[in-house]
Design a protein around this motif. Structure first.
Motif, PDB file in Angstrom:
ATOM      1  N   SER A  65      -9.223 -12.497 -13.240  1.00 20.26           N
ATOM      2  CA  SER A  65      -9.574 -12.841 -14.627  1.00 20.26           C
ATOM      3  C   SER A  65      -8.398 -13.484 -15.363  1.00 20.26           C
ATOM      4  O   SER A  65      -8.599 -14.276 -16.283  1.00 20.26           O
ATOM      5  N   LEU A  66      -7.183 -13.152 -14.951  1.00 19.97           N
ATOM      6  CA  LEU A  66      -5.997 -13.764 -15.550  1.00 19.97           C
ATOM      7  C   LEU A  66      -5.616 -15.079 -14.851  1.00 19.97           C
ATOM      8  O   LEU A  66      -4.611 -15.689 -15.181  1.00 19.97           O
ATOM      9  N   GLN A  67      -6.436 -15.481 -13.874  1.00 19.01           N
ATOM     10  CA  GLN A  67      -6.291 -16.745 -13.141  1.00 19.01           C
ATOM     11  C   GLN A  67      -4.958 -16.842 -12.386  1.00 19.01           C
ATOM     12  O   GLN A  67      -4.289 -17.872 -12.402  1.00 19.01           O
ATOM     13  N   PHE A  68      -4.587 -15.755 -11.727  1.00 21.82           N
ATOM     14  CA  PHE A  68      -3.405 -15.738 -10.872  1.00 21.82           C
ATOM     15  C   PHE A  68      -3.823 -15.471  -9.427  1.00 21.82           C
ATOM     16  O   PHE A  68      -3.238 -14.633  -8.733  1.00 21.82           O
ATOM     17  N   ASN A  69      -4.829 -16.205  -8.987  1.00 20.71           N
ATOM     18  CA  ASN A  69      -5.400 -16.013  -7.655  1.00 20.71           C
ATOM     19  C   ASN A  69      -4.388 -16.211  -6.536  1.00 20.71           C
ATOM     20  O   ASN A  69      -4.498 -15.585  -5.478  1.00 20.71           O
ATOM     21  N   ARG A  70      -3.414 -17.069  -6.749  1.00 22.29           N
ATOM     22  CA  ARG A  70      -2.423 -17.333  -5.694  1.00 22.29           C
ATOM     23  C   ARG A  70      -1.632 -16.078  -5.346  1.00 22.29           C
ATOM     24  O   ARG A  70      -1.145 -15.933  -4.233  1.00 22.29           O
ATOM     25  N   MET A  71      -1.526 -15.150  -6.285  1.00 21.23           N
ATOM     26  CA  MET A  71      -0.833 -13.895  -6.014  1.00 21.23           C
ATOM     27  C   MET A  71      -1.600 -13.054  -4.991  1.00 21.23           C
ATOM     28  O   MET A  71      -1.002 -12.303  -4.222  1.00 21.23           O
ATOM     29  N   LEU A  72      -2.913 -13.197  -4.981  1.00 24.28           N
ATOM     30  CA  LEU A  72      -3.731 -12.429  -4.046  1.00 24.28           C
ATOM     31  C   LEU A  72      -3.483 -12.855  -2.606  1.00 24.28           C
ATOM     32  O   LEU A  72      -3.582 -12.030  -1.690  1.00 24.28           O
ATOM     33  N   VAL A  73      -3.142 -14.103  -2.393  1.00 27.27           N
ATOM     34  CA  VAL A  73      -2.820 -14.579  -1.049  1.00 27.27           C
ATOM     35  C   VAL A  73      -1.567 -13.873  -0.556  1.00 27.27           C
ATOM     36  O   VAL A  73      -1.516 -13.385   0.582  1.00 27.27           O
ATOM     37  N   GLY A  98      -3.102   7.710  13.786  1.00 28.37           N
ATOM     38  CA  GLY A  98      -2.055   6.851  13.236  1.00 28.37           C
ATOM     39  C   GLY A  98      -2.600   5.544  12.696  1.00 28.37           C
ATOM     40  O   GLY A  98      -2.087   5.001  11.720  1.00 28.37           O
ATOM     41  N   ILE A  99      -3.645   5.047  13.335  1.00 23.66           N
ATOM     42  CA  ILE A  99      -4.269   3.811  12.849  1.00 23.66           C
ATOM     43  C   ILE A  99      -4.929   4.060  11.495  1.00 23.66           C
ATOM     44  O   ILE A  99      -4.808   3.257  10.567  1.00 23.66           O
ATOM     45  N   ALA A 100      -5.612   5.193  11.376  1.00 26.40           N
ATOM     46  CA  ALA A 100      -6.233   5.544  10.086  1.00 26.40           C
ATOM     47  C   ALA A 100      -5.163   5.777   9.022  1.00 26.40           C
ATOM     48  O   ALA A 100      -5.304   5.341   7.880  1.00 26.40           O
ATOM     49  N   LEU A 101      -4.077   6.457   9.403  1.00 24.34           N
ATOM     50  CA  LEU A 101      -2.974   6.696   8.461  1.00 24.34           C
ATOM     51  C   LEU A 101      -2.343   5.380   8.027  1.00 24.34           C
ATOM     52  O   LEU A 101      -2.021   5.193   6.848  1.00 24.34           O
ATOM     53  N   SER A 102      -2.195   4.453   8.959  1.00 22.71           N
ATOM     54  CA  SER A 102      -1.664   3.134   8.641  1.00 22.71           C
ATOM     55  C   SER A 102      -2.511   2.442   7.580  1.00 22.71           C
ATOM     56  O   SER A 102      -1.989   1.861   6.624  1.00 22.71           O
ATOM     57  N   THR A 103      -3.812   2.514   7.746  1.00 19.44           N
ATOM     58  CA  THR A 103      -4.713   1.885   6.777  1.00 19.44           C
ATOM     59  C   THR A 103      -4.559   2.504   5.395  1.00 19.44           C
ATOM     60  O   THR A 103      -4.540   1.792   4.385  1.00 19.44           O
ATOM     61  N   VAL A 104      -4.427   3.819   5.344  1.00 14.19           N
ATOM     62  CA  VAL A 104      -4.229   4.499   4.056  1.00 14.19           C
ATOM     63  C   VAL A 104      -2.925   4.036   3.412  1.00 14.19           C
ATOM     64  O   VAL A 104      -2.889   3.718   2.210  1.00 14.19           O
ATOM     65  N   LEU A 105      -1.870   3.993   4.195  1.00 16.04           N
ATOM     66  CA  LEU A 105      -0.571   3.574   3.655  1.00 16.04           C
ATOM     67  C   LEU A 105      -0.599   2.130   3.171  1.00 16.04           C
ATOM     68  O   LEU A 105      -0.031   1.802   2.125  1.00 16.04           O
ATOM     69  N   VAL A 106      -1.284   1.261   3.912  1.00 15.05           N
ATOM     70  CA  VAL A 106      -1.383  -0.147   3.502  1.00 15.05           C
ATOM     71  C   VAL A 106      -2.226  -0.275   2.234  1.00 15.05           C
ATOM     72  O   VAL A 106      -1.893  -1.068   1.345  1.00 15.05           O
ATOM     73  N   GLN A 107      -3.291   0.504   2.128  1.00 15.10           N
ATOM     74  CA  GLN A 107      -4.095   0.476   0.895  1.00 15.10           C
ATOM     75  C   GLN A 107      -3.257   0.944  -0.292  1.00 15.10           C
ATOM     76  O   GLN A 107      -3.341   0.372  -1.385  1.00 15.10           O
ATOM     77  N   ALA A 108      -2.446   1.979  -0.084  1.00 16.31           N
ATOM     78  CA  ALA A 108      -1.569   2.465  -1.160  1.00 16.31           C
ATOM     79  C   ALA A 108      -0.538   1.398  -1.530  1.00 16.31           C
ATOM     80  O   ALA A 108      -0.290   1.143  -2.717  1.00 16.31           O
ATOM     81  N   LEU A 109       0.044   0.760  -0.517  1.00 16.08           N
ATOM     82  CA  LEU A 109       1.006  -0.315  -0.749  1.00 16.08           C
ATOM     83  C   LEU A 109       0.364  -1.470  -1.504  1.00 16.08           C
ATOM     84  O   LEU A 109       0.943  -2.002  -2.459  1.00 16.08           O
ATOM     85  N   THR A 110      -0.828  -1.840  -1.098  1.00 20.90           N
ATOM     86  CA  THR A 110      -1.556  -2.929  -1.764  1.00 20.90           C
ATOM     87  C   THR A 110      -1.827  -2.576  -3.219  1.00 20.90           C
ATOM     88  O   THR A 110      -1.623  -3.404  -4.114  1.00 20.90           O
ATOM     89  N   PHE A 111      -2.279  -1.344  -3.456  1.00 19.39           N
ATOM     90  CA  PHE A 111      -2.528  -0.906  -4.826  1.00 19.39           C
ATOM     91  C   PHE A 111      -1.240  -0.993  -5.662  1.00 19.39           C
ATOM     92  O   PHE A 111      -1.261  -1.519  -6.786  1.00 19.39           O
TER      93      PHE A 111
END
Length: 132
Positions: A65-73, A98-111
């Motif tokens: 909504s703030l039109q900073f789509n390039r940041m999402l890349v 560990g694969i499931a834990l990795s996904t959780v950590l990456v989601q937290a990092l992304t957030f």
């Protein structure tokens, strides 16, 4: 804030019922105790990403909504590389969990990355409005 709190409550509930749910899913087959334990672990860890996914979804919409789509890349590239690296690292120590834990950590990092970006955008916009 309400969505995040709701996601946390739902996550706790899902983690608490993960064991009985795994037993229910696998009880009809010839599942071993090890299989049920593995499913419970992966399922519980996967449920932990729910609050981060909900928060990230809200923040992605804010960035758009703030039109900073390039940041999402950039965020996506960091997430993919982090997920691959953490998958390879954590699978050695925790197996499939560990694969499931990795996904959780990456989601937290992304957030956290998205939160930092949105916070910066709002501070920048507030300073620009104050100067105008």
């Amino acid at each position: 804030l309400l969505a995040g709190a709701g996601a946390c409550v739902i996550t706790v509930g899902l983690v608490l019922i993960s064991g009985p749910l795994a037993h229910l899913i696998l009880q009809k087959g010839s599942a071993k105790s090890v299989d049920i334990h593995a499913l419970t672990l992966v399922q519980s860890l996967s449920f932990l990403q729910l609050p981060f996914v909900v928060g990230a979804a809200i923040l992605v919409r804010t960035v758009i909504s703030l039109q900073f789509n390039r940041m999402l890349v950039r965020v996506s590239i960091v997430a993919v590389v982090s997920n691959a690296a953490l998958d390879l690292l954590l699978v050695r120590f925790f197996g499939v969990g560990g694969i499931a834990l990795s996904t959780v950590l990456v989601q937290a990092l992304t957030f956290l990355f998205l939160f930092h970006i949105v916070k910066g955008l709002f501070v920048t916009n507030a300073v620009a409005l104050a100067a105008a």
